[in-house]
Design a protein around this motif. Sequence first.
Motif, PDB file in Angstrom:
ATOM      1  N   MET A   1       0.795  -1.333   0.086  1.00  0.00           N
ATOM      2  CA  MET A   1      -0.086  -0.451   0.155  1.00  0.00           C
ATOM      3  C   MET A   1       0.987   1.352   0.054  1.00  0.00           C
ATOM      4  SD  MET A   1      -3.177   1.545   2.525  1.00  0.00           S
ATOM      5  CE  MET A   1      -1.492   1.707   3.837  1.00  0.00           C
ATOM      6  N   LEU A   3       0.898   5.430   0.023  1.00  0.00           N
ATOM      7  CA  LEU A   3      -0.504   6.286   0.973  1.00  0.00           C
ATOM      8  C   LEU A   3       0.376   7.636  -0.074  1.00  0.00           C
ATOM      9  CD1 LEU A   3      -0.408   5.970   4.575  1.00  0.00           C
ATOM     10  CD2 LEU A   3      -1.948   5.278   2.623  1.00  0.00           C
ATOM     11  N   ILE A   7      -1.885  12.359   3.071  1.00  0.00           N
ATOM     12  CA  ILE A   7      -2.270  11.076   4.037  1.00  0.00           C
ATOM     13  C   ILE A   7      -2.068  11.006   5.050  1.00  0.00           C
ATOM     14  CG2 ILE A   7      -3.376   9.001   3.782  1.00  0.00           C
ATOM     15  CD1 ILE A   7      -4.580   9.619   1.010  1.00  0.00           C
ATOM     16  N   SER A  10      -2.062  13.328   7.431  1.00  0.00           N
ATOM     17  CA  SER A  10      -2.924  13.078   8.409  1.00  0.00           C
ATOM     18  C   SER A  10      -3.130  12.357   8.978  1.00  0.00           C
ATOM     19  CB  SER A  10      -4.360  12.883   7.185  1.00  0.00           C
ATOM     20  OG  SER A  10      -4.591  14.149   6.281  1.00  0.00           O
ATOM     21  N   LEU A  11      -2.554  10.900   9.071  1.00  0.00           N
ATOM     22  CA  LEU A  11      -1.938  10.085   9.782  1.00  0.00           C
ATOM     23  C   LEU A  11      -1.590  10.259  10.767  1.00  0.00           C
ATOM     24  CD1 LEU A  11      -2.665   6.712   9.907  1.00  0.00           C
ATOM     25  CD2 LEU A  11      -0.329   6.326   9.349  1.00  0.00           C
ATOM     26  N   ALA A  14      -3.801  12.964  13.151  1.00  0.00           N
ATOM     27  CA  ALA A  14      -4.742  11.496  13.880  1.00  0.00           C
ATOM     28  C   ALA A  14      -3.965  11.362  15.150  1.00  0.00           C
ATOM     29  CB  ALA A  14      -5.326  11.154  12.869  1.00  0.00           C
ATOM     30  N   CYS A  15      -2.548  10.374  15.089  1.00  0.00           N
ATOM     31  CA  CYS A  15      -2.706   9.297  16.162  1.00  0.00           C
ATOM     32  C   CYS A  15      -1.499  10.694  16.760  1.00  0.00           C
ATOM     33  CB  CYS A  15      -1.003   8.940  15.263  1.00  0.00           C
ATOM     34  SG  CYS A  15      -1.433   7.477  14.811  1.00  0.00           S
ATOM     35  N   VAL A  18      -4.797  11.316  19.180  1.00  0.00           N
ATOM     36  CA  VAL A  18      -5.363   9.957  20.182  1.00  0.00           C
ATOM     37  C   VAL A  18      -4.196   9.974  20.881  1.00  0.00           C
ATOM     38  CG1 VAL A  18      -5.714   8.518  20.006  1.00  0.00           C
ATOM     39  CG2 VAL A  18      -6.520   9.320  18.080  1.00  0.00           C
ATOM     40  N   VAL A  19      -3.019  10.077  21.033  1.00  0.00           N
ATOM     41  CA  VAL A  19      -2.272  10.203  21.670  1.00  0.00           C
ATOM     42  C   VAL A  19      -2.796  10.757  23.324  1.00  0.00           C
ATOM     43  CG1 VAL A  19       0.180  10.255  23.006  1.00  0.00           C
ATOM     44  CG2 VAL A  19      -0.891   8.789  20.322  1.00  0.00           C
ATOM     45  N   GLU A  56       7.219  11.961  40.237  1.00  0.00           N
ATOM     46  CA  GLU A  56       7.582  10.723  40.078  1.00  0.00           C
ATOM     47  C   GLU A  56       6.494   9.588  39.541  1.00  0.00           C
ATOM     48  OE1 GLU A  56      12.293  11.057  42.235  1.00  0.00           O
ATOM     49  OE2 GLU A  56      11.074   9.517  43.094  1.00  0.00           O
ATOM     50  N   MET A  57       5.997   9.897  40.685  1.00  0.00           N
ATOM     51  CA  MET A  57       4.885   8.491  40.726  1.00  0.00           C
ATOM     52  C   MET A  57       4.316   8.964  39.336  1.00  0.00           C
ATOM     53  SD  MET A  57       3.774   7.612  44.148  1.00  0.00           S
ATOM     54  CE  MET A  57       3.217   9.416  44.603  1.00  0.00           C
ATOM     55  N   SER A  58       3.751  10.299  38.770  1.00  0.00           N
ATOM     56  CA  SER A  58       2.624  10.115  37.854  1.00  0.00           C
ATOM     57  C   SER A  58       3.645  10.375  36.515  1.00  0.00           C
ATOM     58  CB  SER A  58       2.346  11.849  37.954  1.00  0.00           C
ATOM     59  OG  SER A  58       3.272  13.093  37.741  1.00  0.00           O
ATOM     60  N   LYS A 255      -6.396   9.127  39.189  1.00  0.00           N
ATOM     61  CA  LYS A 255      -5.076   8.364  39.265  1.00  0.00           C
ATOM     62  C   LYS A 255      -4.896   9.721  39.692  1.00  0.00           C
ATOM     63  CE  LYS A 255      -2.224   8.071  35.959  1.00  0.00           C
ATOM     64  NZ  LYS A 255      -2.044   7.502  34.756  1.00  0.00           N
ATOM     65  N   ALA A 258      -5.385  10.275  43.481  1.00  0.00           N
ATOM     66  CA  ALA A 258      -4.333   8.784  44.819  1.00  0.00           C
ATOM     67  C   ALA A 258      -3.170   9.144  44.571  1.00  0.00           C
ATOM     68  CB  ALA A 258      -4.737   7.471  43.605  1.00  0.00           C
ATOM     69  N   ILE A 259      -2.417   9.331  43.516  1.00  0.00           N
ATOM     70  CA  ILE A 259      -1.523  10.397  43.851  1.00  0.00           C
ATOM     71  C   ILE A 259      -0.287  10.950  45.058  1.00  0.00           C
ATOM     72  CG2 ILE A 259       0.913  11.018  42.715  1.00  0.00           C
ATOM     73  CD1 ILE A 259       0.143   9.612  39.900  1.00  0.00           C
TER      74      ILE A 259
ATOM     75  N   LEU B  11      -5.496   3.420   9.427  1.00  0.00           N
ATOM     76  CA  LEU B  11      -4.402   4.280   9.993  1.00  0.00           C
ATOM     77  C   LEU B  11      -5.357   4.806  11.652  1.00  0.00           C
ATOM     78  CD1 LEU B  11      -4.986   7.774  10.233  1.00  0.00           C
ATOM     79  CD2 LEU B  11      -7.162   7.712  10.349  1.00  0.00           C
ATOM     80  N   CYS B  15      -2.982   4.470  14.389  1.00  0.00           N
ATOM     81  CA  CYS B  15      -3.079   4.786  15.923  1.00  0.00           C
ATOM     82  C   CYS B  15      -2.908   3.963  16.870  1.00  0.00           C
ATOM     83  CB  CYS B  15      -4.254   5.477  15.390  1.00  0.00           C
ATOM     84  SG  CYS B  15      -4.696   7.565  15.107  1.00  0.00           S
ATOM     85  N   GLU B  56      -4.160   1.824  42.056  1.00  0.00           N
ATOM     86  CA  GLU B  56      -5.215   3.866  41.813  1.00  0.00           C
ATOM     87  C   GLU B  56      -4.459   4.474  41.036  1.00  0.00           C
ATOM     88  OE1 GLU B  56      -8.948   3.545  45.348  1.00  0.00           O
ATOM     89  OE2 GLU B  56      -7.325   4.506  45.194  1.00  0.00           O
ATOM     90  N   MET B  57      -2.868   4.282  41.786  1.00  0.00           N
ATOM     91  CA  MET B  57      -2.130   5.521  41.245  1.00  0.00           C
ATOM     92  C   MET B  57      -1.629   5.232  40.200  1.00  0.00           C
ATOM     93  SD  MET B  57      -0.059   6.479  44.857  1.00  0.00           S
ATOM     94  CE  MET B  57       0.594   4.858  44.628  1.00  0.00           C
ATOM     95  N   LYS B 255       8.661   5.449  36.521  1.00  0.00           N
ATOM     96  CA  LYS B 255       6.970   5.603  37.229  1.00  0.00           C
ATOM     97  C   LYS B 255       6.561   4.391  37.875  1.00  0.00           C
ATOM     98  CE  LYS B 255       3.158   6.000  35.047  1.00  0.00           C
ATOM     99  NZ  LYS B 255       2.472   6.982  33.798  1.00  0.00           N
ATOM    100  N   ALA B 258       8.615   4.107  41.064  1.00  0.00           N
ATOM    101  CA  ALA B 258       7.746   5.672  42.490  1.00  0.00           C
ATOM    102  C   ALA B 258       7.183   4.901  43.477  1.00  0.00           C
ATOM    103  CB  ALA B 258       8.569   7.039  41.756  1.00  0.00           C
ATOM    104  N   ILE B 259       5.972   4.525  41.864  1.00  0.00           N
ATOM    105  CA  ILE B 259       4.541   4.368  42.977  1.00  0.00           C
ATOM    106  C   ILE B 259       4.600   2.970  44.052  1.00  0.00           C
ATOM    107  CG2 ILE B 259       2.143   3.154  42.205  1.00  0.00           C
ATOM    108  CD1 ILE B 259       2.251   4.294  39.929  1.00  0.00           C
TER     109      ILE B 259
END
Lengths: 354, 354
Positions: A1, A3, A7, A10-11, A14-15, A18-19, A56-58, A255, A258-259, B11, B15, B56-57, B255, B258-259
């Motif tokens: 394929m 592309l 395109i 756009s891919l 879009a990704c 989403v992320v 650190e935990m996040s 989340k 809780a942290i 796509l 993603c 949870e964390m 991460k 640490a958690i």
Amino acid sequence: MKLSKKILGSLALACALVVSANAASDKVTWKLATSWGAEFPPFTNSVANMAKMVEEMSGGDFVIKVDAVNKHKSAFGIMDMVKLGQYEMGHTASYYYKGKDPVLLLFTSMPFGMNALEQYAWFYFGGGMELAQKSYEKHGMYSFPGGNTGVQMGGWFRKEIKSLDDLKGLKMRIPGFAGEIFAKLGCAVTNIAPGELFTSLERGTIDALEWVGPGMDVSMGFHKIAPYYYTGWHEPATELQFVVNRAKMDKLSPKNKAILETAMKTAAYDMLIQNYDMSATAWDKIKTEYPNIKIMTFPKPVMDAMKAANEDLVKEESAKSAEFKTVHDSQQAYMKKARAWTNIGEYAYIRDNQ
Amino acid sequence: MKLSKKILGSLALACALVVSANAASDKVTWKLATSWGAEFPPFTNSVANMAKMVEEMSGGDFVIKVDAVNKHKSAFGIMDMVKLGQYEMGHTASYYYKGKDPVLLLFTSMPFGMNALEQYAWFYFGGGMELAQKSYEKHGMYSFPGGNTGVQMGGWFRKEIKSLDDLKGLKMRIPGFAGEIFAKLGCAVTNIAPGELFTSLERGTIDALEWVGPGMDVSMGFHKIAPYYYTGWHEPATELQFVVNRAKMDKLSPKNKAILETAMKTAAYDMLIQNYDMSATAWDKIKTEYPNIKIMTFPKPVMDAMKAANEDLVKEESAKSAEFKTVHDSQQAYMKKARAWTNIGEYAYIRDNQ
């Protein structure tokens, strides 16, 4: 394929969307205001420890930036700033806000009250946290233990206190509820900025002062002037507070919530342990270098008079506020059963190993 | 722009790959084995509390599944299973592995040793954690405090112990180092499974036993038979342990690491507080319902003999192992300065409020 460039572009876009949508709700930067200078161990360690754990935990998503008092210039204005949302959270001592709301006093420490283990048991298993949230709700805040000093010493005195007469006219720096008690017993009670305490004691502006305990007192140098060091009675388990703006906290992802809660809780416990270490180390140094320092306990008639004055003050506050009475009664009832256990457990162990 | 179905499909797949690659490193499911039955408060609460915080964390990315002893059938085999990687982590007591490596004994609690606050200060600020990691490294594990019982009571006795003579031939259930001490003093020391303790005491198979403290003793019913309840000396701060397979922990993302570390630390502190509450509540019930229960302290000659026997045993172990000596010396040096502070701080406060 195969592309086209368009395109593929756009891919990628879009990704990326989403992320980032996936992570967006957890990305937060908060500001925290403290009642302390930038370096004020172990109080500032509690805050730094908490913020480090959160970051650190996040995985770096939740960042808490700390402003010390030299930045915001309002050591005793933490509650107002957090309520207004100028800061998402603060680190302070509940009893600084006694004038605003006397019930808050009870969440720091009370004369002749619970020690640190008893008080944490009350907070987490004896209904204390629920009462604290109720009392703080009307101020638009959540409140969490923020670090405990353990038993604070009764202070440094130039002369021995042999009887109630020795308190009459004694010029002493001691704030809060304990200050009111000493005032009732005839002391000339004053409050003095920390930076001027040593000079005031040296020049005789005051005859005695209360600070915290060996760990925080040693750098102040009081032991060089006032050799009578009294055991504690007035702040047996001073708990600092993390206060958090309710609306801001409610908006956190589960989340991050809780942290934050775990980090605050751990930092509070850690400070109790750090201060224990600091006090043990400092007391070892003080008693070695200044063998003239004498550990004293107030004579029984003085202690009895302080207890009676404390009870009078509590009665006055309880008559003024049903909420004060509810929280104080809860603490007293819990302390009664917790102290019976302390007496046969932790206390008996140390007593029988003297 | 109009996209074909095929391109849209690609796509979506691309993603999905990006999103999952982003999260993959943090998705972990671990298994934990405990030395306890499924419901054994507060020990099992410490584990459940830790696992809940981790889940949870991490927003559900890091899940720890707990197997109690009825599942894996190996209460004292936790270290082996974790070393072999059959379980990523375990919850147990370091002193169960004294036979495997005597130094491990020191990370639980020692007769006449530090209390909980002193010991946590040693672990976190006095070099204890570093020594623990060194001792556990050769077993392929990391070790972390897993919950403290505080001072354990000296046990339930059918008869009063008035002198050393009363210990001769006394049939007592008491395990570990303290058991060896009682054996040296002439007791017939036995170990008996928890489920048979009450019956053994009731039938006179044993005359006395040591368990934990009011919080955990009350459900066992010993107070109904043996009314002399002695204050503690042998396990002043029993710390349970989380043990973690080194290779597994090293593979965690920063991460998740640490958690996990924060959750274990918090759960350990929390258990100390929970057990305080449980003991306070249970003691209140016991002394009300069984007013004939007598709180006793071993007479000074008995305590002195126990201390001397303890010192002999420590000397024997220290002569056999330089590592044992290093850790024990570190604890003794730290305790010396910490106890001096305890005496004028926490201890004096309770003493002066009797």
